[in-house]
Enzyme design. Structure first.
Site, PDB file in Angstrom:
ATOM      1  N   ARG A 217      -0.750  -9.196  13.242  1.00  0.00           N
ATOM      2  CA  ARG A 217      -1.348  -8.123  11.820  1.00  0.00           C
ATOM      3  C   ARG A 217      -2.297  -9.022  10.730  1.00  0.00           C
ATOM      4  NH1 ARG A 217       3.514  -6.031  11.177  1.00  0.00           N
ATOM      5  NH2 ARG A 217       2.891  -4.214   9.716  1.00  0.00           N
TER       6      ARG A 217
ATOM      7  N   LYS B 190       0.737  -1.433  -0.254  1.00  0.00           N
ATOM      8  CA  LYS B 190      -0.025  -0.475  -0.015  1.00  0.00           C
ATOM      9  C   LYS B 190       0.694   1.444  -0.074  1.00  0.00           C
ATOM     10  CE  LYS B 190      -1.999  -1.285   3.989  1.00  0.00           C
ATOM     11  NZ  LYS B 190      -1.281  -2.473   4.005  1.00  0.00           N
TER      12      LYS B 190
ATOM     13  N   ARG C 121      11.909  -5.278   4.386  1.00  0.00           N
ATOM     14  CA  ARG C 121      11.302  -4.018   4.897  1.00  0.00           C
ATOM     15  C   ARG C 121      12.035  -2.317   5.847  1.00  0.00           C
ATOM     16  NH1 ARG C 121       4.918  -1.783   5.536  1.00  0.00           N
ATOM     17  NH2 ARG C 121       5.369  -3.292   7.220  1.00  0.00           N
TER      18      ARG C 121
ATOM     19  N   ARG D 124      -9.687   0.547   7.927  1.00  0.00           N
ATOM     20  CA  ARG D 124      -9.541  -0.861   8.031  1.00  0.00           C
ATOM     21  C   ARG D 124     -10.668  -1.768   8.987  1.00  0.00           C
ATOM     22  NH1 ARG D 124      -3.688   0.398   8.100  1.00  0.00           N
ATOM     23  NH2 ARG D 124      -2.996  -1.640   8.759  1.00  0.00           N
TER      24      ARG D 124
ATOM     25  N   ARG E 206      11.236  -1.420  11.436  1.00  0.00           N
ATOM     26  CA  ARG E 206       9.502  -1.026  12.225  1.00  0.00           C
ATOM     27  C   ARG E 206       9.515  -2.353  14.027  1.00  0.00           C
ATOM     28  NH1 ARG E 206       4.923   0.121   8.489  1.00  0.00           N
ATOM     29  NH2 ARG E 206       4.231  -0.994  10.055  1.00  0.00           N
TER      30      ARG E 206
HETATM   31  P1  ADP Z   1       0.728  -2.264   7.668  1.00  0.00           P
HETATM   32  O1  ADP Z   1       0.038  -1.118   6.190  1.00  0.00           O
HETATM   33  O2  ADP Z   1       1.891  -1.832   7.143  1.00  0.00           O
HETATM   34  O3  ADP Z   1       0.389  -2.989   8.870  1.00  0.00           O
HETATM   35  P2  ADP Z   1       0.410   0.531   9.211  1.00  0.00           P
HETATM   36  O4  ADP Z   1       1.515   1.546   8.928  1.00  0.00           O
HETATM   37  O5  ADP Z   1      -0.221   1.235   7.624  1.00  0.00           O
HETATM   38  O6  ADP Z   1       0.815  -0.934   8.413  1.00  0.00           O
HETATM   39  O7  ADP Z   1       0.212   0.536   9.641  1.00  0.00           O
HETATM   40  C1  ADP Z   1       0.768   0.039  11.190  1.00  0.00           C
HETATM   41  C2  ADP Z   1       0.068  -0.112  12.881  1.00  0.00           C
HETATM   42  O8  ADP Z   1      -0.533   1.435  12.680  1.00  0.00           O
HETATM   43  C3  ADP Z   1      -1.001  -0.516  12.124  1.00  0.00           C
HETATM   44  O9  ADP Z   1      -1.055  -3.081  12.973  1.00  0.00           O
HETATM   45  C4  ADP Z   1      -2.387  -0.456  13.775  1.00  0.00           C
HETATM   46  O10 ADP Z   1      -2.307  -0.451  15.033  1.00  0.00           O
HETATM   47  C5  ADP Z   1      -2.300   1.324  13.532  1.00  0.00           C
HETATM   48  N1  ADP Z   1      -2.569   1.424  12.702  1.00  0.00           N
HETATM   49  C6  ADP Z   1      -2.794   1.953  11.240  1.00  0.00           C
HETATM   50  N2  ADP Z   1      -3.978   2.524  10.619  1.00  0.00           N
HETATM   51  C7  ADP Z   1      -4.932   2.033  11.353  1.00  0.00           C
HETATM   52  C8  ADP Z   1      -6.393   2.360  11.304  1.00  0.00           C
HETATM   53  N3  ADP Z   1      -7.429   2.771   9.939  1.00  0.00           N
HETATM   54  N4  ADP Z   1      -7.421   1.842  12.230  1.00  0.00           N
HETATM   55  C9  ADP Z   1      -6.797   1.419  12.882  1.00  0.00           C
HETATM   56  N5  ADP Z   1      -5.583   0.801  13.569  1.00  0.00           N
HETATM   57  C10 ADP Z   1      -5.027   1.536  12.710  1.00  0.00           C
HETATM   58  P1  ADP Z   2       2.325  -1.854   3.263  1.00  0.00           P
HETATM   59  O1  ADP Z   2       2.328  -0.126   3.125  1.00  0.00           O
HETATM   60  O2  ADP Z   2       1.312  -2.442   2.407  1.00  0.00           O
HETATM   61  O3  ADP Z   2       2.561  -2.134   4.341  1.00  0.00           O
HETATM   62  P2  ADP Z   2       5.053  -1.670   2.111  1.00  0.00           P
HETATM   63  O4  ADP Z   2       4.482  -0.737   0.615  1.00  0.00           O
HETATM   64  O5  ADP Z   2       5.682  -1.034   2.931  1.00  0.00           O
HETATM   65  O6  ADP Z   2       3.535  -2.298   2.271  1.00  0.00           O
HETATM   66  O7  ADP Z   2       5.380  -2.781   1.144  1.00  0.00           O
HETATM   67  C1  ADP Z   2       6.054  -3.864   1.815  1.00  0.00           C
HETATM   68  C2  ADP Z   2       7.554  -4.420   1.920  1.00  0.00           C
HETATM   69  O8  ADP Z   2       7.489  -4.993   0.553  1.00  0.00           O
HETATM   70  C3  ADP Z   2       8.319  -2.857   1.471  1.00  0.00           C
HETATM   71  O9  ADP Z   2       9.877  -3.719   2.092  1.00  0.00           O
HETATM   72  C4  ADP Z   2       8.614  -3.140  -0.130  1.00  0.00           C
HETATM   73  O10 ADP Z   2       9.818  -2.276  -0.589  1.00  0.00           O
HETATM   74  C5  ADP Z   2       8.010  -4.333  -0.429  1.00  0.00           C
HETATM   75  N1  ADP Z   2       7.228  -4.687  -1.538  1.00  0.00           N
HETATM   76  C6  ADP Z   2       6.480  -3.671  -1.789  1.00  0.00           C
HETATM   77  N2  ADP Z   2       5.913  -3.929  -3.133  1.00  0.00           N
HETATM   78  C7  ADP Z   2       6.493  -4.867  -3.669  1.00  0.00           C
HETATM   79  C8  ADP Z   2       6.717  -5.743  -4.687  1.00  0.00           C
HETATM   80  N3  ADP Z   2       4.800  -5.749  -5.821  1.00  0.00           N
HETATM   81  N4  ADP Z   2       7.327  -6.622  -5.149  1.00  0.00           N
HETATM   82  C9  ADP Z   2       8.473  -6.835  -4.048  1.00  0.00           C
HETATM   83  N5  ADP Z   2       8.139  -6.175  -2.717  1.00  0.00           N
HETATM   84  C10 ADP Z   2       7.241  -4.598  -2.897  1.00  0.00           C
END
Ligand code: ADP
Ligand code: ADP
Ligand code: ZN
Length: 212
Positions: free
Chosen positions: A167, A13, A123, A88, A156
Site C-alpha cells: 500500500r 487521515k 491499529r 487517490r 483490518r
Molecule cells: P488507508 O488510508 O489506511 O490506506 P483506506 O481505508 O483509505 O485505508 O483504504 C483501504 C483500501 O480501500 C485501499 O487500499 C484501496 O484498496 C481502497 N480504496 C479506498 N479509497 C480508494 C480510492 N479513493 N481509490 C481507490 N481505492 C481506494
Molecule cells: P489512515 O486513515 O491515514 O490510514 P488512521 O487515522 O487510521 O490512518 O491512523 C493509523 C493508526 O495510527 C491508527 O491506529 C491511529 O490510532 C494511529 N494514529 C493516528 N494518528 C497518530 C499520531 N499522530 N500519533 C500516533 N498514532 C497515530
C-alpha cells in the site's frame, strides 16, 4: 468548507477526520469505510472491490467516482465535507474538478514510511462504524470496544506488514502526485503527521483558518 485529507496509509487521515467532523460539524466521507461496508453487506460494489482491497491495490477509479459523486450530493454535505482517502489518483482528482466539486484545502498529512509499520500493527478499527484506534497512541475507553458505537474492534485484514508495504508503494506511485496537482492550484497545506494526534489537529485547524 470542502476538505481533502491526503496521506499514506496510516498517516492519520481517519483519526483527524473524526476530530474535524465534531469541530466543523460537517460529515467525513471515507471511501475505505464505504467499501468495507459494501463488502460486509455483500453488495455488487463490495464484490467488485474485495480482491483489490485484500491485496492493498487501488479499486478502479470509476467505482470510486460513482460512490463519491452520490455521497457529496446528499443534503448533509450542503455546508461542506471532508474527503478521507479520496482522491487517490490523478484521474480521480481531475474527475472531481470536472464535476465541479470545489475543494478549499488539501491537507497532506506527512509521516515517514519507517514510522508507518508501527502504527499499523497497533491499529484497531470498529467493525461497525469504522472508527480508528491505536493500542498505545489512541486506545478506546474499554479494550476491544468502540467508544462511539459499542461495536467490536478488529484488525483490518490489509494491515498485515506485507500488504502495508504494498500500500505504501501504491501511495508513492499513484497518490503522491496529487501533492503537485493541488500545489499548482494553490490548495495544498502540508501537515506534520509525526507529532501527537492533538498537535496535528491544531496544525490542521490553523492551516484552514478555522476557529473552534
Ligand atoms: P488507508 O488510508 O489506511 O490506506 P483506506 O481505508 O483509505 O485505508 O483504504 C483501504 C483500501 O480501500 C485501499 O487500499 C484501496 O484498496 C481502497 N480504496 C479506498 N479509497 C480508494 C480510492 N479513493 N481509490 C481507490 N481505492 C481506494
Ligand atoms: P489512515 O486513515 O491515514 O490510514 P488512521 O487515522 O487510521 O490512518 O491512523 C493509523 C493508526 O495510527 C491508527 O491506529 C491511529 O490510532 C494511529 N494514529 C493516528 N494518528 C497518530 C499520531 N499522530 N500519533 C500516533 N498514532 C497515530
Ligand atoms: Zn464504532
Amino acid at each position: 468548507m470542502n476538505l481533502i485529507l491526503l496521506g499514506a496509509p496510516g498517516a492519520g487521515k481517519g483519526t483527524q477526520a473524526e476530530l474535524l467532523v465534531k469541530q466543523l460539524s460537517i460529515p467525513a466521507i471515507s471511501t475505505g469505510n464505504m467499501l468495507r461496508e459494501a463488502m460486509a453487506n455483500g453488495t455488487e460494489l463490495g464484490k467488485k472491490a474485495k480482491q483489490y482491497m485484500d491485496e492493498g491495490s487501488l479499486v478502479p477509479d470509476e467505482l470510486i467516482l460513482g460512490i463519491v459523486a452520490d455521497r457529496v450530493a446528499q443534503p448533509d454535505c450542503r455546508n461542506g465535507f471532508i474527503l478521507d482517502g479520496v482522491p487517490r489518483t490523478l484521474a480521480q482528482a481531475e474527475a472531481l474538478e470536472a464535476k465541479g466539486i470545489q475543494i478549499d484545502h488539501v491537507l497532506s498529512i506527512e509521516v515517514d514510511d519507517k514510522d508507518i509499520e508501527a502504527r499499523m500493527t497497533g491499529r484497531r478499527v470498529c467493525a461497525k462504524c469504522g472508527t480508528s484506534y491505536h493500542v498505545v497512541a489512541n486506545p478506546p475507553r474499554v479494550e476491544g470496544v468502540c467508544d462511539q458505537c459499542g461495536g467490536e474492534l478488529i484488525i483490518r485484514k490489509d494491515d498485515k506488514p506485507e500488504t502495508v508495504r504494498h500500500r505504501l508503494e501504491v501511495y508513492h506511485a499513484s497518490t503522491e502526485v496529487l501533492k503537485d496537482f493541488y500545489s499548482k492550484l494553490g490548495r495544498l497545506r502540508t501537515i506534520n503527521g509525526s507529532q501527537s494526534i492533538q498537535g496535528a489537529n491544531a496544525d490542521i485547524l490553523k492551516a484552514i483558518g478555522a476557529k473552534v
